[in-house]
Design a protein around this motif. Structure first.
Motif, PDB file in Angstrom:
ATOM      1  N   HIS A 125       0.830  -1.217   0.000  1.00 16.18           N
ATOM      2  CA  HIS A 125       0.000   0.000   0.000  1.00 16.18           C
ATOM      3  C   HIS A 125       0.865   1.268   0.000  1.00 16.18           C
ATOM      4  CE1 HIS A 125      -3.903   1.876   0.429  1.00 16.18           C
ATOM      5  NE2 HIS A 125      -3.462   2.603   1.440  1.00 16.18           N
ATOM      6  N   PHE A 126       2.188   1.092   0.144  1.00 17.28           N
ATOM      7  CA  PHE A 126       3.102   2.247   0.174  1.00 17.28           C
ATOM      8  C   PHE A 126       3.667   2.560  -1.210  1.00 17.28           C
ATOM      9  CE2 PHE A 126       2.914   0.454   4.328  1.00 17.28           C
ATOM     10  CZ  PHE A 126       2.855   1.546   5.165  1.00 17.28           C
ATOM     11  N   SER A 127       3.262   1.762  -2.195  1.00 14.00           N
ATOM     12  CA  SER A 127       3.840   1.907  -3.531  1.00 14.00           C
ATOM     13  C   SER A 127       3.413   3.204  -4.215  1.00 14.00           C
ATOM     14  CB  SER A 127       3.378   0.727  -4.385  1.00 14.00           C
ATOM     15  OG  SER A 127       3.669   0.987  -5.734  1.00 14.00           O
ATOM     16  N   PHE A 304      10.478  16.263  -3.301  1.00  7.16           N
ATOM     17  CA  PHE A 304      10.502  14.791  -3.366  1.00  7.16           C
ATOM     18  C   PHE A 304      11.905  14.283  -3.089  1.00  7.16           C
ATOM     19  CE2 PHE A 304       6.631  15.762  -5.498  1.00  7.16           C
ATOM     20  CZ  PHE A 304       5.801  14.677  -5.289  1.00  7.16           C
ATOM     21  N   LYS A 305      12.006  13.299  -2.220  1.00  9.17           N
ATOM     22  CA  LYS A 305      13.315  12.705  -1.940  1.00  9.17           C
ATOM     23  C   LYS A 305      13.722  11.806  -3.114  1.00  9.17           C
ATOM     24  CE  LYS A 305      11.945   8.556   0.660  1.00  9.17           C
ATOM     25  NZ  LYS A 305      11.757   7.996   2.013  1.00  9.17           N
ATOM     26  N   PRO A 306      14.991  11.390  -3.171  1.00  9.50           N
ATOM     27  CA  PRO A 306      15.394  10.452  -4.226  1.00  9.50           C
ATOM     28  C   PRO A 306      14.699   9.101  -4.027  1.00  9.50           C
ATOM     29  CG  PRO A 306      17.290  11.268  -2.966  1.00  9.50           C
ATOM     30  CD  PRO A 306      16.082  11.753  -2.274  1.00  9.50           C
ATOM     31  N   PRO A 308      13.974   5.605  -3.065  1.00 11.03           N
ATOM     32  CA  PRO A 308      14.754   4.779  -2.126  1.00 11.03           C
ATOM     33  C   PRO A 308      15.352   3.518  -2.757  1.00 11.03           C
ATOM     34  CG  PRO A 308      12.466   5.088  -1.350  1.00 11.03           C
ATOM     35  CD  PRO A 308      12.589   5.825  -2.649  1.00 11.03           C
ATOM     36  N   SER A 309      14.615   2.855  -3.656  1.00 11.12           N
ATOM     37  CA  SER A 309      15.109   1.578  -4.202  1.00 11.12           C
ATOM     38  C   SER A 309      16.166   1.839  -5.261  1.00 11.12           C
ATOM     39  CB  SER A 309      13.968   0.778  -4.824  1.00 11.12           C
ATOM     40  OG  SER A 309      13.006   0.524  -3.847  1.00 11.12           O
ATOM     41  N   ILE A 310      17.427   1.647  -4.878  1.00  9.16           N
ATOM     42  CA  ILE A 310      18.538   1.829  -5.817  1.00  9.16           C
ATOM     43  C   ILE A 310      19.299   0.512  -5.922  1.00  9.16           C
ATOM     44  CG2 ILE A 310      18.793   4.331  -5.563  1.00  9.16           C
ATOM     45  CD1 ILE A 310      20.967   3.832  -3.478  1.00  9.16           C
ATOM     46  N   ARG A 332      12.436  -3.208 -10.916  1.00  9.80           N
ATOM     47  CA  ARG A 332      12.417  -2.057 -11.819  1.00  9.80           C
ATOM     48  C   ARG A 332      11.910  -0.827 -11.068  1.00  9.80           C
ATOM     49  NH1 ARG A 332       8.388  -5.112 -15.358  1.00  9.80           N
ATOM     50  NH2 ARG A 332       7.815  -5.679 -13.248  1.00  9.80           N
ATOM     51  N   HIS A 333      12.769   0.184 -10.929  1.00  9.97           N
ATOM     52  CA  HIS A 333      12.421   1.360 -10.133  1.00  9.97           C
ATOM     53  C   HIS A 333      12.713   2.635 -10.901  1.00  9.97           C
ATOM     54  CE1 HIS A 333      11.585  -0.991  -6.555  1.00  9.97           C
ATOM     55  NE2 HIS A 333      12.591  -1.763  -6.941  1.00  9.97           N
ATOM     56  N   ASP A 334      12.007   3.699 -10.496  1.00  8.83           N
ATOM     57  CA  ASP A 334      12.229   5.001 -11.128  1.00  8.83           C
ATOM     58  C   ASP A 334      13.547   5.587 -10.637  1.00  8.83           C
ATOM     59  OD1 ASP A 334       9.542   5.729 -12.435  1.00  8.83           O
ATOM     60  OD2 ASP A 334       8.931   5.088 -10.436  1.00  8.83           O
TER      61      ASP A 334
HETATM   62  C1  LIG Z   1       5.074   8.417  -8.831  1.00 13.07           C
HETATM   63  C2  LIG Z   1       5.942   7.736  -7.793  1.00 13.07           C
HETATM   64  C3  LIG Z   1       6.703   6.635  -8.160  1.00 13.07           C
HETATM   65  C4  LIG Z   1       7.523   5.989  -7.216  1.00 13.07           C
HETATM   66  N1  LIG Z   1       8.275   4.934  -7.631  1.00 13.07           N
HETATM   67  C5  LIG Z   1       9.117   4.350  -6.750  1.00 13.07           C
HETATM   68  C6  LIG Z   1       9.960   3.263  -7.159  1.00 13.07           C
HETATM   69  O1  LIG Z   1       9.974   2.853  -8.328  1.00 13.07           O
HETATM   70  N2  LIG Z   1      10.758   2.699  -6.219  1.00 13.07           N
HETATM   71  C7  LIG Z   1      10.798   3.141  -4.918  1.00 13.07           C
HETATM   72  O2  LIG Z   1      11.545   2.613  -4.106  1.00 13.07           O
HETATM   73  N3  LIG Z   1      10.030   4.169  -4.508  1.00 13.07           N
HETATM   74  C8  LIG Z   1       9.190   4.778  -5.375  1.00 13.07           C
HETATM   75  N4  LIG Z   1       8.409   5.826  -4.947  1.00 13.07           N
HETATM   76  C9  LIG Z   1       8.556   6.338  -3.573  1.00 13.07           C
HETATM   77  C10 LIG Z   1       8.083   5.374  -2.489  1.00 13.07           C
HETATM   78  O3  LIG Z   1       6.761   4.951  -2.740  1.00 13.07           O
HETATM   79  C11 LIG Z   1       8.197   6.033  -1.100  1.00 13.07           C
HETATM   80  O4  LIG Z   1       9.452   6.613  -0.950  1.00 13.07           O
HETATM   81  C12 LIG Z   1       7.964   5.023   0.007  1.00 13.07           C
HETATM   82  O5  LIG Z   1       6.619   4.614   0.000  1.00 13.07           O
HETATM   83  C13 LIG Z   1       8.296   5.541   1.411  1.00 13.07           C
HETATM   84  O6  LIG Z   1       7.477   6.620   1.742  1.00 13.07           O
HETATM   85  P1  LIG Z   1       8.081   8.059   2.074  1.00 13.07           P
HETATM   86  O7  LIG Z   1       9.174   8.290   1.087  1.00 13.07           O
HETATM   87  O8  LIG Z   1       6.927   9.005   1.893  1.00 13.07           O
HETATM   88  O9  LIG Z   1       8.611   8.004   3.478  1.00 13.07           O
HETATM   89  C14 LIG Z   1       7.573   6.468  -5.867  1.00 13.07           C
HETATM   90  C15 LIG Z   1       6.799   7.582  -5.506  1.00 13.07           C
HETATM   91  C16 LIG Z   1       6.001   8.224  -6.450  1.00 13.07           C
HETATM   92  C17 LIG Z   1       5.211   9.438  -6.061  1.00 13.07           C
END
Ligand SMILES: Cc1cc2nc3c(=O)[nH]c(=O)nc-3n(C[C@H](O)[C@H](O)[C@H](O)COP(=O)(O)O)c2cc1C
Length: 358
Positions: A125-127, A304-306, A308-310, A332-334
């Motif tokens: 649900h955090f995606s 927006f922070k960088p 996290p998944s690197i 696969r991550h952004d």
């Molecule tokens: C449009 C969008 C795409 C995202 N894609 C990724 C991703 O591919 N990999 C990843 O680790 N985090 C991604 N995130 C960020 C994480 O969902 C987020 O950092 C994580 O849920 C932790 O929450 P927080 O950063 O608000 O503490 C994305 C966020 C947004 C808004």
């Protein structure tokens, strides 16, 4: 979990990255408003991944299916419910994350909060995938707002140390905002876009990621909207904006920079324009005084922070062995979430503004 937001226009978002579908229920929408599905699809396409190297190569089908609340293209007044099927799951990529949580992601905190019962697949649900639901809801609200003369647009203000030209806080026009809100990587200066794309590519090649700032403006909001102390326009916008994953800062008008000004520099002088409307010569306050709109454009920025998944090897803990460990994230991550987050920020603003104006 609290995934429900709003006072008059309420949204409730459900699902996870790897559940059958994600979706949103919207309550309190005005009956009788017509909704153009093509406009919704255009906004959802801006957020969808896989367009170029600035985003993940994941291909996600962001086609919403409306279950209720819309009949022959018109809102019925009943809750509007839309689902978006998840069709591109690779659950095996995530199986180890319950044991070795990703630094910077919510794996560790969610497992503590939910006693390990949380769905870790794809961030659950955090995606960032859940932001597709926000964009759907925002695209509905935006159409209603446009009929009231309210226009919303945002641009990539910065990526790392690369900055775009800021929006003119006094003179930004409806047309400029409508143009920005139809682009995938909207910038005011084309040169800034090129530099930003180069920087994102550099970070991607180095198995790293990079953060940035989205700047958003709203025109056409009448003076006098907002309910201080806690229902002010800043409160309402900040509340929904912090619901977007990876947002770590929100500022209105000149925000933190205003802390360095003198009052004589920061105060926005009032004047009557030729039509007898009260305006301000400058707009350091971002169109909000005392939590209430001034009638000038509302301007805010979300940091927006960088991502996290690197892919680079990082230190973490092993929750099974109780020992320190390392982690190289596959999947696969952004490399940068900011370009995809622009329509999400606009959507959050649209939902908040419709709530405030209802
Ligand atoms: C449009 C969008 C795409 C995202 N894609 C990724 C991703 O591919 N990999 C990843 O680790 N985090 C991604 N995130 C960020 C994480 O969902 C987020 O950092 C994580 O849920 C932790 O929450 P927080 O950063 O608000 O503490 C994305 C966020 C947004 C808004």
């Amino acid at each position: 979990m609290s995934s429900t937001w709003g006072e008059k226009v309420k949204i409730s978002i459900f699902g996870g990255s790897h559940t059958q579908a994600i979706g949103v229920v919207m309550d309190g929408l005005p009956a009788g408003e017509s909704i153009d599905m093509n406009e919704i699809l255009k906004q959802m396409a801006r957020r969808a991944p896989g367009k170029d190297k600035t985003s993940t190569s994941r291909k996600e089908n962001d086609e919403p299916q409306i279950l209720s609340g819309l009949l022959d293209g018109v809102l019925t007044g009943a809750p509007l419910c839309a689902i978006i099927a998840n069709t591109n799951q690779h659950s095996k990529d995530y199986s180890g994350l319950k044991v070795t949580p990703r630094p910077g992601h919510a794996d560790y905190t969610a497992s503590i909060r939910y006693n390990g019962a949380n769905d870790i697949r794809g961030g659950g649900h955090f995606s960032g995938r859940l932001t597709a639901c926000l964009v759907f809801a925002g695209a509905v609200c935006r159409q209603i707002l446009q009929r009231k003369g309210v226009h919303i647009g945002a641009h990539v203000y910065s990526i790392g140390g690369c900055f775009d030209t800021p929006l003119d806080p006094v003179g930004v026009t409806d047309e400029q905002l409508n143009d920005l809100s139809s682009c995938y990587f909207p910038t005011v200066s084309p040169a800034a876009e090129t530099a930003m794309r180069t920087l994102i590519e550099e970070k991607r090649s180095a198995l790293d990621s990079i953060g940035g700032i989205v700047e958003c403006a709203v025109t056409g909001v009448p003076a006098g909207i907002g309910d201080p102390m806690f229902g002010g326009v800043e409160n309402v916008l900040a509340h929904i904006l912090y619901g977007i994953p990876a947002v770590k800062g929100v500022e209105f008008g000149d925000g933190f920079a205003a802390a360095q000004y003198c009052g004589s520099e920061n105060n926005d002088a009032f004047y009557y324009d030729d039509d007898g409307t009260v305006r301000t010569r400058t707009n350091h306050c971002g169109g909000i005084l005392g939590g209430i709109t001034t009638g000038m454009p509302v301007i805010f920025r979300a940091a927006f922070k960088p991502t996290p998944s690197i892919a680079r090897t990082q230190e973490t803990v092993n929750l099974q062995t109780g020992k320190n460990d390392t982690l190289s994230i596959v999947g696969r991550h952004d490399p940068c979430v900011v370009p995809r987050a622009v329509p999400v920020v606009e959507a959050a603003a649209a939902i908040a503004l419709l709530d405030l104006l209802s």
